[in-house]
Scaffold this motif. Structure first.
Motif, PDB file in Angstrom:
ATOM      1  N   PRO A 130       0.827  -1.209   0.000  1.00 31.03           N
ATOM      2  CA  PRO A 130       0.000   0.000   0.000  1.00 31.03           C
ATOM      3  C   PRO A 130       0.861   1.258   0.000  1.00 31.03           C
ATOM      4  CG  PRO A 130      -0.071  -1.083   2.137  1.00 31.03           C
ATOM      5  CD  PRO A 130       0.686  -1.988   1.214  1.00 31.03           C
ATOM      6  N   SER A 131       0.426   2.246  -0.774  1.00 28.09           N
ATOM      7  CA  SER A 131       1.174   3.504  -0.823  1.00 28.09           C
ATOM      8  C   SER A 131       0.381   4.647  -0.198  1.00 28.09           C
ATOM      9  CB  SER A 131       1.533   3.856  -2.268  1.00 28.09           C
ATOM     10  OG  SER A 131       0.369   3.967  -3.041  1.00 28.09           O
ATOM     11  N   LYS A 132      -0.914   4.474  -0.077  1.00 26.73           N
ATOM     12  CA  LYS A 132      -1.765   5.491   0.551  1.00 26.73           C
ATOM     13  C   LYS A 132      -2.599   4.831   1.636  1.00 26.73           C
ATOM     14  CE  LYS A 132      -2.323   8.208  -3.648  1.00 26.73           C
ATOM     15  NZ  LYS A 132      -3.292   8.713  -4.622  1.00 26.73           N
ATOM     16  N   SER A 133      -2.759   5.522   2.728  1.00 30.92           N
ATOM     17  CA  SER A 133      -3.580   4.968   3.803  1.00 30.92           C
ATOM     18  C   SER A 133      -5.022   4.810   3.315  1.00 30.92           C
ATOM     19  CB  SER A 133      -3.528   5.867   5.034  1.00 30.92           C
ATOM     20  OG  SER A 133      -3.938   7.162   4.710  1.00 30.92           O
ATOM     21  N   GLY A 134      -5.648   3.756   3.767  1.00 30.82           N
ATOM     22  CA  GLY A 134      -7.014   3.477   3.384  1.00 30.82           C
ATOM     23  C   GLY A 134      -7.163   2.865   1.999  1.00 30.82           C
ATOM     24  N   GLN A 135      -6.066   2.599   1.307  1.00 31.05           N
ATOM     25  CA  GLN A 135      -6.120   2.079  -0.056  1.00 31.05           C
ATOM     26  C   GLN A 135      -5.739   0.595  -0.123  1.00 31.05           C
ATOM     27  OE1 GLN A 135      -6.892   3.811  -2.931  1.00 31.05           O
ATOM     28  NE2 GLN A 135      -7.487   5.533  -1.666  1.00 31.05           N
ATOM     29  N   SER A 136      -5.809  -0.110   0.967  1.00 37.85           N
ATOM     30  CA  SER A 136      -5.276  -1.460   0.987  1.00 37.85           C
ATOM     31  C   SER A 136      -6.346  -2.540   0.994  1.00 37.85           C
ATOM     32  CB  SER A 136      -4.383  -1.638   2.213  1.00 37.85           C
ATOM     33  OG  SER A 136      -3.954  -2.963   2.294  1.00 37.85           O
ATOM     34  N   ARG A 137      -6.060  -3.609   0.249  1.00 34.93           N
ATOM     35  CA  ARG A 137      -6.882  -4.817   0.283  1.00 34.93           C
ATOM     36  C   ARG A 137      -6.055  -5.973   0.834  1.00 34.93           C
ATOM     37  NH1 ARG A 137      -8.594  -5.738  -5.720  1.00 34.93           N
ATOM     38  NH2 ARG A 137      -6.380  -5.370  -5.957  1.00 34.93           N
ATOM     39  N   CYS A 138      -4.932  -5.669   1.460  1.00 30.75           N
ATOM     40  CA  CYS A 138      -3.977  -6.694   1.884  1.00 30.75           C
ATOM     41  C   CYS A 138      -4.571  -7.648   2.917  1.00 30.75           C
ATOM     42  CB  CYS A 138      -2.733  -6.058   2.496  1.00 30.75           C
ATOM     43  SG  CYS A 138      -1.888  -4.885   1.443  1.00 30.75           S
ATOM     44  N   ASN A 139      -4.394  -8.944   2.668  1.00 31.71           N
ATOM     45  CA  ASN A 139      -4.662  -9.968   3.678  1.00 31.71           C
ATOM     46  C   ASN A 139      -3.346 -10.436   4.281  1.00 31.71           C
ATOM     47  OD1 ASN A 139      -6.802 -10.999   1.172  1.00 31.71           O
ATOM     48  ND2 ASN A 139      -7.592 -10.156   3.080  1.00 31.71           N
ATOM     49  N   VAL A 140      -2.289 -10.333   3.476  1.00 35.65           N
ATOM     50  CA  VAL A 140      -0.924 -10.681   3.891  1.00 35.65           C
ATOM     51  C   VAL A 140      -0.025  -9.547   3.424  1.00 35.65           C
ATOM     52  CG1 VAL A 140       0.967 -12.346   3.653  1.00 35.65           C
ATOM     53  CG2 VAL A 140      -1.405 -13.146   3.549  1.00 35.65           C
ATOM     54  N   ILE A 141       0.883  -9.109   4.298  1.00 31.51           N
ATOM     55  CA  ILE A 141       1.891  -8.125   3.913  1.00 31.51           C
ATOM     56  C   ILE A 141       3.252  -8.761   4.146  1.00 31.51           C
ATOM     57  CG2 ILE A 141       2.967  -5.896   4.427  1.00 31.51           C
ATOM     58  CD1 ILE A 141       0.271  -4.822   5.194  1.00 31.51           C
ATOM     59  N   VAL A 142       4.091  -8.725   3.110  1.00 30.58           N
ATOM     60  CA  VAL A 142       5.445  -9.263   3.211  1.00 30.58           C
ATOM     61  C   VAL A 142       6.409  -8.086   3.168  1.00 30.58           C
ATOM     62  CG1 VAL A 142       7.166 -10.788   2.187  1.00 30.58           C
ATOM     63  CG2 VAL A 142       4.742 -11.405   2.080  1.00 30.58           C
TER      64      VAL A 142
ATOM     65  N   PRO B 102      -7.408  -7.709  10.281  1.00 34.23           N
ATOM     66  CA  PRO B 102      -6.790  -9.038  10.352  1.00 34.23           C
ATOM     67  C   PRO B 102      -5.835  -9.267   9.170  1.00 34.23           C
ATOM     68  CG  PRO B 102      -9.036  -9.213   9.578  1.00 34.23           C
ATOM     69  CD  PRO B 102      -8.798  -7.763   9.880  1.00 34.23           C
ATOM     70  N   VAL B 103      -4.616  -8.742   9.307  1.00 35.77           N
ATOM     71  CA  VAL B 103      -3.608  -8.843   8.250  1.00 35.77           C
ATOM     72  C   VAL B 103      -2.428  -9.645   8.789  1.00 35.77           C
ATOM     73  CG1 VAL B 103      -2.050  -7.555   6.752  1.00 35.77           C
ATOM     74  CG2 VAL B 103      -4.304  -6.628   7.269  1.00 35.77           C
ATOM     75  N   LEU B 104      -2.048 -10.679   8.061  1.00 36.68           N
ATOM     76  CA  LEU B 104      -0.889 -11.490   8.432  1.00 36.68           C
ATOM     77  C   LEU B 104       0.357 -10.781   7.914  1.00 36.68           C
ATOM     78  CD1 LEU B 104       0.336 -14.116   9.567  1.00 36.68           C
ATOM     79  CD2 LEU B 104      -0.019 -15.135   7.298  1.00 36.68           C
ATOM     80  N   VAL B 105       1.151 -10.228   8.830  1.00 39.38           N
ATOM     81  CA  VAL B 105       2.375  -9.521   8.455  1.00 39.38           C
ATOM     82  C   VAL B 105       3.551 -10.465   8.652  1.00 39.38           C
ATOM     83  CG1 VAL B 105       3.861  -7.529   8.879  1.00 39.38           C
ATOM     84  CG2 VAL B 105       1.376  -7.316   9.135  1.00 39.38           C
TER      85      VAL B 105
ATOM     86  N   GLN C  78       0.654 -13.918  20.167  1.00 43.52           N
ATOM     87  CA  GLN C  78      -0.144 -12.920  20.880  1.00 43.52           C
ATOM     88  C   GLN C  78      -0.626 -11.836  19.913  1.00 43.52           C
ATOM     89  OE1 GLN C  78       2.426 -11.564  23.998  1.00 43.52           O
ATOM     90  NE2 GLN C  78       2.233 -13.447  25.185  1.00 43.52           N
ATOM     91  N   LEU C  79       0.266 -11.403  19.020  1.00 46.78           N
ATOM     92  CA  LEU C  79      -0.107 -10.417  18.015  1.00 46.78           C
ATOM     93  C   LEU C  79      -1.140 -11.010  17.050  1.00 46.78           C
ATOM     94  CD1 LEU C  79       0.164  -7.687  16.631  1.00 46.78           C
ATOM     95  CD2 LEU C  79       2.180  -8.582  15.430  1.00 46.78           C
ATOM     96  N   ALA C  80      -0.930 -12.249  16.651  1.00 45.78           N
ATOM     97  CA  ALA C  80      -1.891 -12.902  15.752  1.00 45.78           C
ATOM     98  C   ALA C  80      -3.283 -12.916  16.382  1.00 45.78           C
ATOM     99  CB  ALA C  80      -1.433 -14.322  15.432  1.00 45.78           C
ATOM    100  N   LEU C  81      -3.366 -13.246  17.640  1.00 52.83           N
ATOM    101  CA  LEU C  81      -4.660 -13.281  18.326  1.00 52.83           C
ATOM    102  C   LEU C  81      -5.282 -11.888  18.417  1.00 52.83           C
ATOM    103  CD1 LEU C  81      -3.821 -15.877  21.127  1.00 52.83           C
ATOM    104  CD2 LEU C  81      -5.230 -16.235  19.072  1.00 52.83           C
ATOM    105  N   ARG C  82      -4.445 -10.861  18.683  1.00 50.56           N
ATOM    106  CA  ARG C  82      -4.960  -9.486  18.716  1.00 50.56           C
ATOM    107  C   ARG C  82      -5.506  -9.061  17.355  1.00 50.56           C
ATOM    108  NH1 ARG C  82      -0.348  -8.116  21.697  1.00 50.56           N
ATOM    109  NH2 ARG C  82       0.504  -6.947  19.946  1.00 50.56           N
ATOM    110  N   LEU C  83      -4.919  -9.593  16.281  1.00 53.38           N
ATOM    111  CA  LEU C  83      -5.370  -9.276  14.922  1.00 53.38           C
ATOM    112  C   LEU C  83      -6.499 -10.201  14.474  1.00 53.38           C
ATOM    113  CD1 LEU C  83      -1.894  -8.664  13.240  1.00 53.38           C
ATOM    114  CD2 LEU C  83      -3.573  -6.940  13.937  1.00 53.38           C
ATOM    115  N   HIS C  84      -6.953 -11.073  15.387  1.00 46.97           N
ATOM    116  CA  HIS C  84      -8.052 -12.009  15.118  1.00 46.97           C
ATOM    117  C   HIS C  84      -7.669 -13.061  14.074  1.00 46.97           C
ATOM    118  CE1 HIS C  84     -10.358  -9.260  17.528  1.00 46.97           C
ATOM    119  NE2 HIS C  84     -10.018  -8.285  16.706  1.00 46.97           N
ATOM    120  N   LEU C  85      -6.389 -13.409  14.044  1.00 50.21           N
ATOM    121  CA  LEU C  85      -5.899 -14.469  13.162  1.00 50.21           C
ATOM    122  C   LEU C  85      -5.657 -15.709  14.002  1.00 50.21           C
ATOM    123  CD1 LEU C  85      -3.233 -12.433  11.162  1.00 50.21           C
ATOM    124  CD2 LEU C  85      -5.508 -13.114  10.361  1.00 50.21           C
ATOM    125  N   SER C  86      -5.984 -16.842  13.455  1.00 46.46           N
ATOM    126  CA  SER C  86      -5.752 -18.105  14.148  1.00 46.46           C
ATOM    127  C   SER C  86      -4.707 -18.897  13.374  1.00 46.46           C
ATOM    128  CB  SER C  86      -7.061 -18.887  14.241  1.00 46.46           C
ATOM    129  OG  SER C  86      -6.832 -20.138  14.844  1.00 46.46           O
TER     130      SER C  86
END
Length: 176
Positions: free
Chosen positions: A91-103, A123-126, A155-163
């Motif tokens: 993403p280059s602009k805030s609010g413009q993201s469809r990311c489910n995973v960010i690498v 819920p983004v897997l970084v 712990q971060l995954a759980l905070r982001l609602h990722l299992s």
């Protein structure tokens, strides 16, 4: 005759330099392809909350111009949980993201927009390829004694609602 020796040694030096550079490029490509395979498998062992994913695609945000981004792009179209793997730009602009995973491959990519995408309600897997230090990444990949390893911040995954699957957690070097 001395000129022939100089020419020969210069050619030999050029060949050695070329061989080293070529070897480094192939090593980088192989490492990137291995990391891409790990990242793909991480997504197979991750569950996102209902309604947080597109019905058709799993969007992986990465730098397509890097070795790792290129390797991730080669996986486009494969399926993860019934969704097509699709690599899109970071993403280059805030609010413009469809990311489910960010690498993320380096600290420069931790832009304001990328940090904004990674908020407690998204819920983004970084996945990072470096030590971000600020607990932004759920999974951190690294090389240790010529082996690719990873740590998980569950712990971060759980905070982001990722299992994350217990199978994945067992394979990690460290789980926070």
């Amino acid at each position: 005759m001395p000129f022939a020796r100089i020419l020969c040694s210069a050619s030999a030096r050029t060949f050695v330099i070329w061989a080293l550079i070529t070897g480094l490029v192939y090593a980088q490509a192989d490492e990137s392809e291995l990391k891409a395979a790990y990242i793909f498998n991480f997504t197979q062992f991750t569950t996102w909350p209902a309604g947080s994913l597109s019905d058709a695609a799993l969007f992986v945000c990465a730098n397509r111009d890097s070795y790792l981004g290129g390797a991730l792009s080669k996986l486009d179209g494969r399926t993860v949980g019934g969704r097509a793997w699709s690599v899109i730009p970071l993403p280059s602009k805030s609010g413009q993201s469809r990311c489910n995973v960010i690498v993320l491959e380096n600290e420069e990519q931790m832009s304001h927009a990328a940090k904004e995408v990674v908020s407690p309600d998204q819920p983004v897997l970084v996945i990072s390829d470096f030590d971000a230090g600020d607990r932004t990444a759920v999974i951190r990949l690294f090389i240790d004694e010529n082996h690719l390893r990873f740590d998980i911040d569950n712990q971060l995954a759980l905070r982001l609602h990722l299992s994350l699957s217990s199978k994945l957690l067992r394979l990690a070097r460290n789980v926070l």
